[in-house]
Design an enzyme around this catalytic site. Sequence first.
Site, PDB file in Angstrom:
ATOM      1  N   LYS A 174     -72.383  74.584  -5.588  1.00  0.00           N
ATOM      2  CA  LYS A 174     -71.596  75.645  -6.262  1.00  0.00           C
ATOM      3  C   LYS A 174     -70.311  75.175  -7.001  1.00  0.00           C
ATOM      4  O   LYS A 174     -69.793  74.360  -6.371  1.00  0.00           O
ATOM      5  CB  LYS A 174     -71.233  76.739  -5.484  1.00  0.00           C
ATOM      6  CG  LYS A 174     -70.659  78.059  -6.054  1.00  0.00           C
ATOM      7  CD  LYS A 174     -70.473  79.225  -4.955  1.00  0.00           C
ATOM      8  CE  LYS A 174     -70.090  80.491  -5.494  1.00  0.00           C
ATOM      9  NZ  LYS A 174     -70.127  81.550  -4.249  1.00  0.00           N
ATOM     10  N   SER A 234     -64.296 115.616  17.369  1.00  0.00           N
ATOM     11  CA  SER A 234     -63.057 116.396  17.442  1.00  0.00           C
ATOM     12  C   SER A 234     -62.990 118.026  16.907  1.00  0.00           C
ATOM     13  O   SER A 234     -62.362 118.901  16.965  1.00  0.00           O
ATOM     14  CB  SER A 234     -61.768 116.021  16.766  1.00  0.00           C
ATOM     15  OG  SER A 234     -62.128 115.605  15.506  1.00  0.00           O
ATOM     16  N   CYS A 277     -73.493  83.164  -7.726  1.00  0.00           N
ATOM     17  CA  CYS A 277     -72.714  84.267  -7.222  1.00  0.00           C
ATOM     18  C   CYS A 277     -71.289  84.189  -8.197  1.00  0.00           C
ATOM     19  O   CYS A 277     -71.283  84.832  -9.361  1.00  0.00           O
ATOM     20  CB  CYS A 277     -72.262  84.497  -6.056  1.00  0.00           C
ATOM     21  SG  CYS A 277     -71.621  85.783  -5.295  1.00  0.00           S
ATOM     22  N   ILE A 316     -62.831 116.841  10.073  1.00  0.00           N
ATOM     23  CA  ILE A 316     -63.741 116.446   9.087  1.00  0.00           C
ATOM     24  C   ILE A 316     -63.793 114.722   9.082  1.00  0.00           C
ATOM     25  O   ILE A 316     -64.932 114.358   8.809  1.00  0.00           O
ATOM     26  CB  ILE A 316     -63.114 116.700   7.609  1.00  0.00           C
ATOM     27  CG1 ILE A 316     -64.459 116.681   6.450  1.00  0.00           C
ATOM     28  CG2 ILE A 316     -62.036 115.804   7.117  1.00  0.00           C
ATOM     29  CD1 ILE A 316     -64.233 117.405   5.328  1.00  0.00           C
ATOM     30  N   GLU A 334     -77.706  83.724  -1.762  1.00  0.00           N
ATOM     31  CA  GLU A 334     -76.963  82.653  -1.424  1.00  0.00           C
ATOM     32  C   GLU A 334     -76.703  82.264   0.127  1.00  0.00           C
ATOM     33  O   GLU A 334     -76.852  83.187   0.825  1.00  0.00           O
ATOM     34  CB  GLU A 334     -75.364  83.066  -1.771  1.00  0.00           C
ATOM     35  CG  GLU A 334     -74.472  81.756  -1.831  1.00  0.00           C
ATOM     36  CD  GLU A 334     -72.885  82.406  -2.632  1.00  0.00           C
ATOM     37  OE1 GLU A 334     -72.111  81.552  -2.767  1.00  0.00           O
ATOM     38  OE2 GLU A 334     -72.832  83.696  -2.646  1.00  0.00           O
TER      39      GLU A 334
END
Length: 711
Positions: free
Chosen positions: A114, A359, A175, A362, A45
């Site tokens: 479209k 740091s 789309c 996680i 697109e």
Amino acid sequence: MPHYITVATCSLNQWSLDFEGNRDRIMESIRLAKDKGARLRVGPELEIPGYGCLDHFLENDVYLHSWEMYAQILSNEDTYGIVLDIGMPIIHKNRRYNCRVLSYDGKVLLIRPKIFLANDGNYREMRYFTPWLKARYVEEYVLPRILQRITGQTAVRFGDAVISTLDTVIGAETCEELFTPQAPHIDMCLDGIEIITNSSGSHHELRKLNTRMSLITEATRKCGGIYLYSNQKGCDGDRLYYDGCSLIIVNGKVLAQGKQFSLDDVEVITATIDLEDVRSYRAIISHGLQSRVSPVYERVHVPVEISPDSLNFDLGVEPTLEREIHYFKPEEEIAYGPACWLWDYIRRCHGAGFFLPLSGGIDSCATAVIVHSMCRLVVKYCERGEKRVIRDARAVAGFPPESKWVPKTPQEFANKIFHTCYMGTKNSSKETRERAKALAAIIGSYHVDLNMDSIVNSIVNVFEVTTGKKPIYKVFGGSNTENLALQNIQARLRMVLAYLFAQLLPWTRGRNSGGLLVLGSANVDEQLRGYLTKYDCSSADINPIGSISKVDLIRFIKWAQVNLDMPILRQFVDATPTAELEPITDSHVQSDEADMGFTYEELGVLGRLRKIEKCGPYSMFIKLLHLWQGKKTPKQTAEKVENFFYYYSINRHKQTVSTPSYHAEQYSPDDHRFDLRPFLIDPRFPWARHKIDQVLEKLDTSETIDTLTVD
């Protein structure tokens, strides 16, 4: 006799407003399609200007330059001998349309605007374009003079029509139209259109691909037909990553699937299909009966054949066999999606690499592992001899174009472009410092380690000298106000140091041009709760995990521990999440979940109900009464809901300046595009709380939730 046709669809890594680069990638896809024997090529697109131009689509220059690029494509004889379906914006009667332009041998056949525009979530197409709401209505469009000189045509058909060749009929939908309840492909199939193209700009979200794939395959499962799905890929200029996965489907069966994550700028997939398979599939009475009352499309007739003559077809041509759709696990999506996004971002902004405050927790660990995944992909493509990736790798690493350097390992490449820093204070633990250093060594980043206590003390001393008052931490008898201020000083100073080091670290290593992009590492749950300091080290240039939940990040790290052969990651999973901004004592160790008042799993549930289920406080409470039945009392559920909306509301202002993040989750609180809510809200939600209290009173007199009736 069979009527074999070879068709091609592609994924292109287009970049907004990169007109010449986009043109070249389109041309390469056409050449590749022809080399594979295809007679029809479909592209993504708005592929000429790039899908994500946003408000640039309001500028007339975009339309002028798009026509200029299209004219160059059409006038090149390399594009002859194949039907082309190319996406671009067009102004017609002073209205802007998102269009497909179909051509053959240098002649424009049809312009198809479209019909239904994407206008929710990340998409604002109706801000720029007008939908073509008249189904099967067609007008004349006068071509720009630059096209008239090339094609010899003055006007072409513009509207909801289809192309009829000597051997088949081709229709196009774009789309969003695939996802609408009355999708155009239904009427097309009933009217005998055998090939339907779909050009898309669909972005990646975790766990989203299976939804998209099921809708695409379903498009021809009931009605039969050939469906060519083309999707953009890559980062074209903002938070979204378009994840390719172009498809070729016949009668609900997948024949070809493109890659979801890759560093390829151009990917073309093809399949050879027997048109007779479509015709026999549709040979059912109900299909025939419904087709007699279905709408009829205007056909633009083109006197060409795109399948070989049935009497002289090549016996060596074989139809493509069905295959299974490939899906990545969510952990793999995190490993590859943000990694590809980071690569596009750094190479296109001509940066010298990345800087990450590491740091030992996680979140920053996950960010570092994503950069490691990016380095692995780059080295993998260099080993294949991909010239473009090698050229870009040299440029990012600071080597001149004539250099022969090629990275041999992810660690070698990381040492050139990835810089990490542990910014410790007296509140930091030995464990987090050692984890950060060990992870940096395994990944290969250029790592520095510093203590910033003297800087923190200097700032506090300035305040004390100015006011005569010295703030102290809560564990030593200070107030909540003092405690929070002392934490925020550390967090904000880390942001200042991050940008200082990002600008000067390359210089200390002999590189005199190019700075580092600072990476943020606040996850989506912490941003939703507001559990971060405004303008702290979460304020960065880009954030690859800003729309990924803590729960998913933990799963990703567990996956990477095994699949990326990084045993050290187990230490990050086992560690208690902590900001390390308060002093550690014998009786106190700061915990993120304790500070927030929520577990990360709870925040994920609350966030999805707020955004995806569109719940306010009252409706969220009612839903959770049943979801959390047996896990929490009604009063505990009410407290969670009320506290969630309170903290979400008072911290909305933080989201207005949050670091642009890779969009991976539907409950992202991204204020700039995805979550458009005011940032000054009454955090008490008094009427909703009143309604919740009424329910709690009723529950006190009823035996179970199941007997409760609510308004």
